[in-house]
Scaffold this motif. Structure first.
Motif, PDB file in Angstrom:
ATOM      1  N   PHE A 166     -12.542 -19.829  26.803  1.00  0.00           N
ATOM      2  CA  PHE A 166     -11.832 -19.294  27.960  1.00  0.00           C
ATOM      3  C   PHE A 166     -10.371 -19.121  27.616  1.00  0.00           C
ATOM      4  O   PHE A 166      -9.801 -19.889  26.823  1.00  0.00           O
ATOM      5  CB  PHE A 166     -11.974 -20.247  29.155  1.00  0.00           C
ATOM      6  N   GLN A 179      -4.922 -21.275  30.545  1.00  0.00           N
ATOM      7  CA  GLN A 179      -4.363 -21.198  31.889  1.00  0.00           C
ATOM      8  C   GLN A 179      -2.848 -21.370  31.882  1.00  0.00           C
ATOM      9  O   GLN A 179      -2.192 -21.124  32.898  1.00  0.00           O
ATOM     10  CB  GLN A 179      -4.998 -22.275  32.789  1.00  0.00           C
ATOM     11  N   ILE A 225     -12.108 -13.898  31.303  1.00  0.00           N
ATOM     12  CA  ILE A 225     -12.796 -14.948  32.069  1.00  0.00           C
ATOM     13  C   ILE A 225     -14.260 -14.577  32.278  1.00  0.00           C
ATOM     14  O   ILE A 225     -15.171 -15.393  32.061  1.00  0.00           O
ATOM     15  CB  ILE A 225     -12.094 -15.169  33.425  1.00  0.00           C
ATOM     16  N   ILE A 230     -17.588 -16.551  30.769  1.00  0.00           N
ATOM     17  CA  ILE A 230     -18.685 -17.082  31.595  1.00  0.00           C
ATOM     18  C   ILE A 230     -20.009 -16.499  31.137  1.00  0.00           C
ATOM     19  O   ILE A 230     -21.020 -17.211  31.005  1.00  0.00           O
ATOM     20  CB  ILE A 230     -18.425 -16.764  33.077  1.00  0.00           C
ATOM     21  N   SER A 259     -18.878 -24.218  35.860  1.00  0.00           N
ATOM     22  CA  SER A 259     -18.327 -24.967  34.735  1.00  0.00           C
ATOM     23  C   SER A 259     -18.981 -26.342  34.669  1.00  0.00           C
ATOM     24  O   SER A 259     -19.533 -26.841  35.656  1.00  0.00           O
ATOM     25  CB  SER A 259     -16.814 -25.105  34.892  1.00  0.00           C
ATOM     26  N   TYR A 283     -14.012 -25.545  37.861  1.00  0.00           N
ATOM     27  CA  TYR A 283     -12.898 -24.598  37.964  1.00  0.00           C
ATOM     28  C   TYR A 283     -13.379 -23.150  38.019  1.00  0.00           C
ATOM     29  O   TYR A 283     -12.593 -22.235  38.238  1.00  0.00           O
ATOM     30  CB  TYR A 283     -11.910 -24.789  36.818  1.00  0.00           C
ATOM     31  N   TYR A 284     -14.695 -22.936  37.778  1.00  0.00           N
ATOM     32  CA  TYR A 284     -15.255 -21.617  38.063  1.00  0.00           C
ATOM     33  C   TYR A 284     -16.691 -21.798  38.548  1.00  0.00           C
ATOM     34  O   TYR A 284     -17.391 -22.744  38.178  1.00  0.00           O
ATOM     35  CB  TYR A 284     -15.194 -20.687  36.839  1.00  0.00           C
ATOM     36  N   TYR A 332     -12.688 -18.105  40.209  1.00  0.00           N
ATOM     37  CA  TYR A 332     -11.984 -18.798  39.129  1.00  0.00           C
ATOM     38  C   TYR A 332     -10.763 -19.477  39.727  1.00  0.00           C
ATOM     39  O   TYR A 332      -9.907 -18.829  40.342  1.00  0.00           O
ATOM     40  CB  TYR A 332     -11.581 -17.814  38.030  1.00  0.00           C
ATOM     41  N   THR A 377      -7.333 -21.512  39.344  1.00  0.00           N
ATOM     42  CA  THR A 377      -6.231 -21.793  38.436  1.00  0.00           C
ATOM     43  C   THR A 377      -5.014 -22.170  39.280  1.00  0.00           C
ATOM     44  O   THR A 377      -5.184 -22.519  40.462  1.00  0.00           O
ATOM     45  CB  THR A 377      -5.932 -20.567  37.544  1.00  0.00           C
TER      46      THR A 377
END
Length: 808
Positions: free
Chosen positions: A10, A13, A29, A33, A238, A249-250, A310, A312
């Protein structure tokens, strides 16, 4: 560009906000995935593995699992030509799945909103303080009400608690702020509009069968808040070890969308874009297929799209400048604003903070076509901490360890396979079983003579045996020797097929009991006939233990509903902000509550805690009902109290209210008893007083009667005396008259006496003179003595009454 992206890598960030908002960053991103979940080149397709596993569990839950493994078990080198069996799976697992799912779905619930912001807490605290003041000044309030006719209390006397325990219960059961009621109604309206009751049943089914369930909430200006079911087989997320997925986080899902729906969702796509999308070789690169029936099936009009969220962070930067008037002016800057330290002075400073943000993306699988990459327009931020953001997906997997998910069905598939094999073996044994036969000795029958010149033939012997069970035989032959066939017909047992069947049935029951032991769904829960020796209490305890064994599924369902309700609560202000959904919302929950919610959304001061209050299960209801019945039987509570207690869904609060009502009933009974005693004492005192008064009145009456009687006697005596006086007067008058008369008579008698005396004297004188004269004459004549006595005329005879002269 996709080929240049490293697999499972990934992007960082720790980059600027402008780079994060770029399409290139979003594509990285999306491809990361896709590479983590859908890549088949590395040989580890997590998505396909999960999807296949979930599909297998769903087939077991429907009783439609593959029968190939059973055929492989019973075949010899793949040859099944000698087997004529019914391969259809025995639907054992669906029964247990339905018991759990239906039992959980029948548990209704209420959504409770609790205002936990400072304004709501202050309002609640002030209300409690007012009640405490009324509790302390109850006598003063009553005195003012009675003396001046003014009610100075804050709460009515009927609702005023009598103790702190009752106050706490009152705050939990009765007190409700207007914004809380409006919030609850708003959440229920949104869930009902989205038919969440049907979604909840599917969620409960997934929790039982797959061990994981998910729902999604979104907001659009045209449709408002939408609550959607998410198939766990379509999920990507994730890595996490939390069963509540609170640290991912996703998260996203793969959808197969018709090309017309894709155009409707993304109207900016041109015809050339759609044709390019349809020409992409999707379905080959990722190896993903939804049908499970035909791996070669492809439909160019359906597109596989990966939708993902996603999470962040973003830097909020402000330039704070002091103006000439001394005021502060705040200017919004981006995160690239980083002035040198030497230009910062006392009139200029930089202020920044980091907040979580949510990006929404959509990628066509197997391509570099990123359909969407934007920062979410309506992010759900808890008002208690607006630096945090919540995902659109709510996921729970109660039995997850190291990323591996376990379900109720996954525990028992092995036993279900053994039950199926046992069932097939039973069919084999049944197919090979033959009925019992008979042995017929023809030579022994030939030696039997019926005595009518004919011999005993085999057909007649069999007919007699089957109809009567009797057999004719000879112990000796015609030559006089011992006949070895003297019993010409004998039964032949067919072997030990019955023992095999009994063994297989025991094996079948063993694995069925293993399923019950593993799942915790015992006979008391699954509806089987309980043991005749088991007591009712033991059966109820077994059912309660069974409910405990599956409670984690119920708690996960409640958690998912609570999370969804909290997300809907955060989106309510978005609904009211936009007029297209606001009008329908007003019609559904009422103008008054919407006005309250509008005030809340405008002021931004309310923060709600969302709680799910489950209705009690049958066991809890029965325990509460037993307590109520015992209290009613002991006259500890009234019927009205029992009705109120049955309406409370929280068993803990219901039991607390039962305790308080019992105490109040006891106090009330004691007061009534004391009042009765006082009333009895007052009645006795009044009775004694009345008796005393009656005695006094009696004595007064007697005195009055005696007085009147004496008075009457006196009057009678007086009248009697008057009458006596009158009578005496009359008597005296009469006596006087009589005395006068007597006196007159005496005077007259005296006169008569005197007259008579004088007359007699005169007569005597005359007599004496006469006698003298006679004596003289006698002497003179010298005659004989002469008798001077009366000849009877002077004697008084009867008839003369002198009684009237007697004294009175």
């Amino acid at each position: 560009m996709a080929d240049s992206i490293s697999k499972n890598l990934f992007p960082s960030q720790v980059v600027g906000d402008l780079e994060k908002a770029s399409i290139e960053y979003g594509l990285k991103i999306g491809k990361a995935i896709e590479s983590e979940w859908l890549d088949t080149e590395s040989g580890a397709n997590r998505f396909k593995s999960n999807e296949t596993s979930y599909h297998r569990l769903r087939l077991y839950a429907r009783g439609e699992q593959s029968i190939q493994k059973y055929k492989d078990e019973l075949s010899i080198n793949g040859d099944l030509s000698y087997l004529n069996l019914d391969w259809k799976p025995v639907p054992i697992i669906p029964k247990f799945v339905d018991i759990v799912v239906n039992g959980i779905s029948e548990r209704t619930f209420d959504i409770k909103a609790y205002s936990q912001d400072p304004y709501g807490v202050e309002k609640r605290t002030k209300y409690m303080e007012n009640i405490l003041i009324d509790m302390r000044t109850k006598e003063l309030d009553a005195f003012v009400q009675e003396s001046f006719g003014i009610d100075i209390s804050n709460v009515s006397k009927e609702e005023l608690p009598e103790s702190k325990e009752e106050l706490e219960l009152h705050m939990q059961l009765t007190y409700k702020q207007a914004v809380e009621m409006a919030e609850e109604q708003a959440i229920n309206t949104i869930l009902n509009t989205n038919k969440y009751d049907l979604t909840r049943k599917r969620v409960n089914y997934d929790l039982t069968v797959l061990g994981i369930a998910a729902v999604k909430n979104t907001f659009s200006k045209s449709e408002g808040v939408k609550v959607e079911y998410v198939d766990p087989a379509s999920l990507v997320y994730s890595y996490t070890e939390s069963p509540y997925f609170d640290d991912v986080y996703y998260v996203g899902e793969v959808k197969v969308i018709p090309i017309n729906e894709l155009k409707k969702e993304f109207p900016y796509l041109s015809t050339e874009d759609l044709e390019e999308i349809m020409q992409q070789p999707h379905g080959k690169k990722n190896g993903y297929n939804r049908t499970h029936l035909n791996d070669n099936y492809t439909d160019r009009n359906q597109i596989e799209v990966l939708y993902f969220n996603y999470k962040t962070y973003m830097n909020e930067v402000y330039k704070v400048k002091t103006t000439a008037t001394g005021a502060s002016k705040v200017i919004i800057k981006d995160d690239t604003f980083n002035p040198p330290a030497e230009i910062l002075d006392e009139n200029f400073e930089k202020v920044s903070r980091s907040i979580e943000v949510l990006y929404e993306g959509a990628l066509i699988i197997g391509t570099d076509k990123l359909l969407k990459w934007d920062m979410a327009k309506n992010m759900m931020r808890p008002k208690s901490d607006n630096t945090k953001v919540k995902m659109n997906y709510s996921i729970v997997a109660p039995r997850m360890y190291n990323g591996k998910i376990e379900s109720l069905v996954s525990r028992i598939t092995g036993f279900a396979d053994m039950i199926q094999l046992t069932h097939l073996k039973l069919q084999q044994v049944l197919s090979r079983m033959i009925p019992d036969g008979v042995y017929l000795d023809a030579d022994g029958i030939a030696e039997v003579d019926l005595g009518n010149g004919t011999n005993y033939n085999p057909q007649e012997a069999l007919n007699m045996f089957f109809q009567t069970g009797s057999i004719i035989g000879r112990s000796l032959t015609s030559d006089g020797d011992m006949n070895p066939g003297k019993v010409p017909i004998q039964e032949i047992a067919s072997g030990n097929g019955g023992a095999k069947m009994q063994s297989l049935i025991q094996t079948y029951n063993y694995y069925l009991q293993m399923i019950r032991d593993v799942t915790g769904l015992n006979e008391s829960r699954d509806g089987s006939t309980p043991s005749k020796d088991a007591l009712v209490g033991v059966q109820k305890l077994a059912a309660a233990n069974s409910n405990t064994a599956t409670r984690h599924i119920l708690q996960s369902s409640v958690f998912l509903t609570s999370e969804l309700a909290e997300c809907v609560s955060l989106r309510v202000s978005d609904i009211i902000e936009y007029s297209p959904t606001k009008d329908a919302f007003i019609q559904s929950i009422g103008v008054h509550n919407v006005a309250t919610l509008e005030e809340m959304s405008n002021l931004h001061i309310h923060d709600f805690g969302i709680f799910i209050e489950l209705t009690p299960d049958d066991e809890e209801k029965q325990i509460l009902e037993n307590n109520i019945q015992a209290a009613v039987a002991q006259k500890g509570i009234d019927i009205e109290d029992a009705i109120d207690l049955r309406e409370i869904k929280n068993i803990k609060l219901a039991n607390q209210l039962l305790k308080i009502r019992r105490k109040k009933k006891q106090q009330r009974d004691q007061q009534i008893s004391q009042q009765n005693i006082q009333a009895q004492a007052q009645a006795n005192a009044q009775a004694q007083q009345v008796a005393a008064q009656a005695e006094v009145q009696k004595q007064q009456s007697l005195i009055q009667i005696n007085s009147e009687l004496e008075k009457l006697k006196g009057q009678i005596e007086q009248q009697k005396m008057q009458q006596e006086v009158a009578a005496k007067k009359e008597l005296m008058q009469l006596e006087f008259q009589m005395n006068m008369q007597l006196k007159q008579m005496e005077v007259e008698a005296q006169k008569v006496k005197e007259t008579s005396k004088e007359d007699r004297k005169d007569n005597r004188t005359k007599i004496q003179a006469s006698q003298q004269s006679e004596l003289i004459n006698q002497r003179e004549t010298k005659a004989g003595p002469k008798n001077f006595e009366s000849s009877g005329n002077d004697v008084m005879q009867g008839g003369f009454n002198l009684g009237s002269f007697e004294p009175r």
